[in-house]
Design a protein around this motif. Structure first.
Motif, short mmCIF file in Angstrom:
data_model
loop_
_atom_site.label_atom_id
_atom_site.label_comp_id
_atom_site.label_asym_id
_atom_site.label_seq_id
_atom_site.Cartn_x
_atom_site.Cartn_y
_atom_site.Cartn_z
N GLU A 1 -75.05 -17.91 0.82
CA GLU A 1 -75.75 -16.63 0.69
C GLU A 1 -75.01 -15.48 1.38
OE1 GLU A 1 -77.04 -18.75 4.36
OE2 GLU A 1 -76.89 -19.27 2.22
N ARG A 2 -74.05 -15.79 2.25
CA ARG A 2 -73.33 -14.74 2.97
C ARG A 2 -71.96 -14.44 2.36
NH1 ARG A 2 -73.40 -16.58 9.12
NH2 ARG A 2 -72.05 -14.74 9.26
N GLY A 3 -71.66 -15.05 1.23
CA GLY A 3 -70.37 -14.81 0.59
C GLY A 3 -69.59 -16.10 0.45
N GLY A 4 -68.33 -15.98 0.07
CA GLY A 4 -67.53 -17.18 -0.14
C GLY A 4 -66.05 -16.89 -0.16
N ARG A 5 -65.28 -17.93 -0.47
CA ARG A 5 -63.83 -17.85 -0.53
C ARG A 5 -63.33 -18.72 -1.68
NH1 ARG A 5 -64.59 -14.12 2.23
NH2 ARG A 5 -63.51 -13.44 4.13
N VAL A 6 -62.05 -18.52 -2.05
CA VAL A 6 -61.44 -19.28 -3.15
C VAL A 6 -60.24 -20.04 -2.60
CG1 VAL A 6 -60.42 -19.16 -5.45
CG2 VAL A 6 -62.19 -17.51 -4.79
N PRO A 7 -60.41 -21.29 -2.18
CA PRO A 7 -59.27 -22.09 -1.72
C PRO A 7 -58.33 -22.42 -2.88
CG PRO A 7 -61.37 -23.01 -0.98
CD PRO A 7 -61.68 -22.00 -2.04
N ASP A 8 -57.12 -22.85 -2.56
CA ASP A 8 -56.17 -23.23 -3.60
C ASP A 8 -56.67 -24.43 -4.38
OD1 ASP A 8 -54.27 -21.21 -3.13
OD2 ASP A 8 -53.45 -22.31 -1.44
N ILE A 9 -57.12 -25.46 -3.66
CA ILE A 9 -57.60 -26.69 -4.29
C ILE A 9 -58.92 -27.09 -3.63
CG2 ILE A 9 -57.11 -29.14 -4.75
CD1 ILE A 9 -54.12 -28.44 -4.40
N VAL A 10 -59.88 -27.51 -4.44
CA VAL A 10 -61.17 -27.97 -3.92
C VAL A 10 -61.43 -29.38 -4.45
CG1 VAL A 10 -63.67 -27.60 -3.88
CG2 VAL A 10 -62.12 -25.64 -3.75
N LEU A 11 -61.79 -30.28 -3.54
CA LEU A 11 -62.19 -31.64 -3.91
C LEU A 11 -63.71 -31.69 -3.91
CD1 LEU A 11 -59.69 -33.71 -1.72
CD2 LEU A 11 -59.43 -32.97 -4.07
N ARG A 12 -64.25 -32.35 -4.95
CA ARG A 12 -65.70 -32.40 -5.08
C ARG A 12 -66.17 -33.84 -5.27
NH1 ARG A 12 -68.44 -28.48 -9.00
NH2 ARG A 12 -69.58 -27.77 -7.16
N ARG A 13 -67.42 -34.07 -4.89
CA ARG A 13 -68.05 -35.38 -5.10
C ARG A 13 -69.47 -35.13 -5.61
NH1 ARG A 13 -68.88 -37.51 0.06
NH2 ARG A 13 -66.66 -38.09 0.18
N ARG A 14 -69.73 -35.58 -6.83
CA ARG A 14 -71.06 -35.42 -7.45
C ARG A 14 -71.52 -33.96 -7.41
NH1 ARG A 14 -73.97 -40.78 -4.77
NH2 ARG A 14 -72.49 -42.31 -5.62
N LYS B 1 -61.31 -16.33 6.45
CA LYS B 1 -61.45 -17.43 5.49
C LYS B 1 -61.80 -18.73 6.21
CE LYS B 1 -59.24 -19.24 1.33
NZ LYS B 1 -58.05 -19.15 0.44
N GLU B 2 -61.14 -18.96 7.34
CA GLU B 2 -61.44 -20.16 8.13
C GLU B 2 -62.89 -20.17 8.59
OE1 GLU B 2 -59.77 -22.44 12.14
OE2 GLU B 2 -58.68 -20.76 11.27
N ALA B 3 -63.38 -19.01 9.05
CA ALA B 3 -64.77 -18.91 9.50
C ALA B 3 -65.74 -19.14 8.35
CB ALA B 3 -65.01 -17.55 10.14
N ALA B 4 -65.42 -18.60 7.16
CA ALA B 4 -66.31 -18.77 6.00
C ALA B 4 -66.38 -20.24 5.58
CB ALA B 4 -65.83 -17.91 4.84
N LEU B 5 -65.24 -20.92 5.55
CA LEU B 5 -65.23 -22.34 5.16
C LEU B 5 -65.99 -23.18 6.18
CD1 LEU B 5 -61.54 -22.71 3.90
CD2 LEU B 5 -63.62 -22.57 2.52
N ALA B 6 -65.84 -22.84 7.47
CA ALA B 6 -66.57 -23.58 8.51
C ALA B 6 -68.07 -23.35 8.36
CB ALA B 6 -66.09 -23.13 9.89
N ARG B 7 -68.46 -22.11 8.08
CA ARG B 7 -69.89 -21.80 7.91
C ARG B 7 -70.48 -22.55 6.72
NH1 ARG B 7 -69.40 -16.67 6.51
NH2 ARG B 7 -69.90 -17.05 4.33
N ILE B 8 -69.72 -22.62 5.63
CA ILE B 8 -70.21 -23.30 4.44
C ILE B 8 -70.18 -24.82 4.62
CG2 ILE B 8 -69.76 -23.62 1.96
CD1 ILE B 8 -68.54 -20.79 1.97
N GLY B 9 -69.34 -25.28 5.54
CA GLY B 9 -69.28 -26.71 5.82
C GLY B 9 -68.25 -27.45 5.00
#
Length: 334
Positions: free
Chosen positions: A122-135, A154-162
């Motif tokens: 809900e606070r925004g996002g980022r676009v990493p080069d590669i994303v791995l997904r499961r289900r 970007k590091e803070a956003a990814l940490a916040r999103i988990g």
């Protein structure tokens, strides 16, 4: 040189057309700009696709092309794994000229690999080069470092999103013709989020240090006529040359801690504010709980003055507090 092209809406490696006669090769475009590119599939130069000489596409430049090629190569290699696979990463010792390396399991059981997929909350996002997904859930990201490392924001956003991530140096050897990287081998990484840079046992003890930032003398004047002298210290902890934490200590006690985001001046200032507020709260407890008078005429001493203050206090063998045996002594100003 650009090695991946767009054909019928699908990004493919240019070698997919090498077996076709020259006249039967389809038209292909650059995935970045959409301009038509010409495949070069001879025996002398490595397979690649070339823009027109007048093109201004960023992928026509060597460094950007390497970043793009490596990103798609790693993603393609990870797609070839089954759903029970585990990705192992390999990190070199952060000490220059040390050849020691550590291998460790990083992530497992992905079922989807996406390139430049936006992850957000809900606070925004980022676009990493590669994303791995499961289900359908984002479980990890891989960033390719060509010139700049992952930004603090970007590091803070990814940490916040988990979403944990690793950073891979844009190294042409990973896509070499002779021995390109495959997912069965460890992926060389520069660093992994949530972990300090790895150091071998020999160099680990030299990678962290604590530096005095400020010091302050506080006298607690109790109702029974005894005064206790306290020395408060603010110390900065460093790891790999970067400030990671501020600590407020009094003698051997840690009163408060405040984390510092890597490379963020604003985060460091916020940490200082937090620590100074923690000092004020701690000092007030003596007044509120015991009715004592908190006497601290000085401000926070820094630099050489702070070091001299600490040395002077320690010479009196004061640890957490030093008893002043005269009743309410005169105030000292430093």
């Amino acid at each position: 040189m650009l090695e991946w092209v767009l054909h019928d809406g699908v990004v493919k490696h240019v070698r997919a057309f090498a077996a076709l006669p020259t006249r039967m090769r389809p038209r292909v475009a650059c995935p970045g700009c959409g301009e038509e590119v010409r495949p070069h599939l001879g025996t002398v130069v490595r397979y690649h696709a070339a823009h027109l000489s007048t093109s201004t596409c960023r992928l026509a430049a060597g460094e950007s092309a390497l970043h793009f090629n490596l990103k798609l190569h790693i993603a393609d290699a990870l797609r070839c794994c089954d759903e029970q696979s585990t990705l192992t990463v390999e990190e070199a010792c952060a000490t220059p000229d040390c050849e020691m390396r550590e291998k460790r399991e990083w992530i497992a059981c992905w079922d989807e690999v996406l390139v430049e997929h936006r992850i957000s909350d809900e606070r925004g996002g980022r676009v990493p080069d590669i994303v791995l997904r499961r289900r359908g859930r984002d479980i990890g990201a891989i960033e390719i470092r060509a010139t700049n490392k992952v930004s603090v924001l970007k590091e803070a956003a990814l940490a916040r999103i988990g979403v944990p991530f690793v950073e891979v140096l844009a190294d042409a050897s990973l896509i070499s013709v002779e021995e390109p990287w495959i997912a069965l081998r460890s992926l060389p990484v520069v660093r992994e989020s949530g972990r300090p840079r790895w150091r071998c046992a020999r160099h680990h003890t030299h990678s962290e240090q604590t530096v005095l930032y400020a010091a302050r003398i506080v006298d607690i004047l109790s109702t029974n006529g005894i005064a206790l002298r306290h020395l408060f210290r603010i110390e900065i902890r460093y790891a790999d040359g970067a400030a990671t934490e501020l600590m407020l200590t009094c003698g051997g006690d840690i009163v408060a801690r405040a984390a510092i985001a890597s490379g963020s001046v604003a985060s460091r200032k916020h940490a200082v504010d937090e620590i100074e507020e923690a000092y004020a709260r701690d000092a007030r407890t003596y007044r509120d709980n015991a009715g004592a008078v908190v006497d601290s005429p000085m401000t926070w001493a820094k630099g050489a003055v702070a070091r001299a203050l600490v040395n002077s206090f320690e010479q009196t063998r004061g640890h957490r507090r030093l008893t002043l045996w005269s009743r309410y002594p005169r105030r000292y100003r430093y």
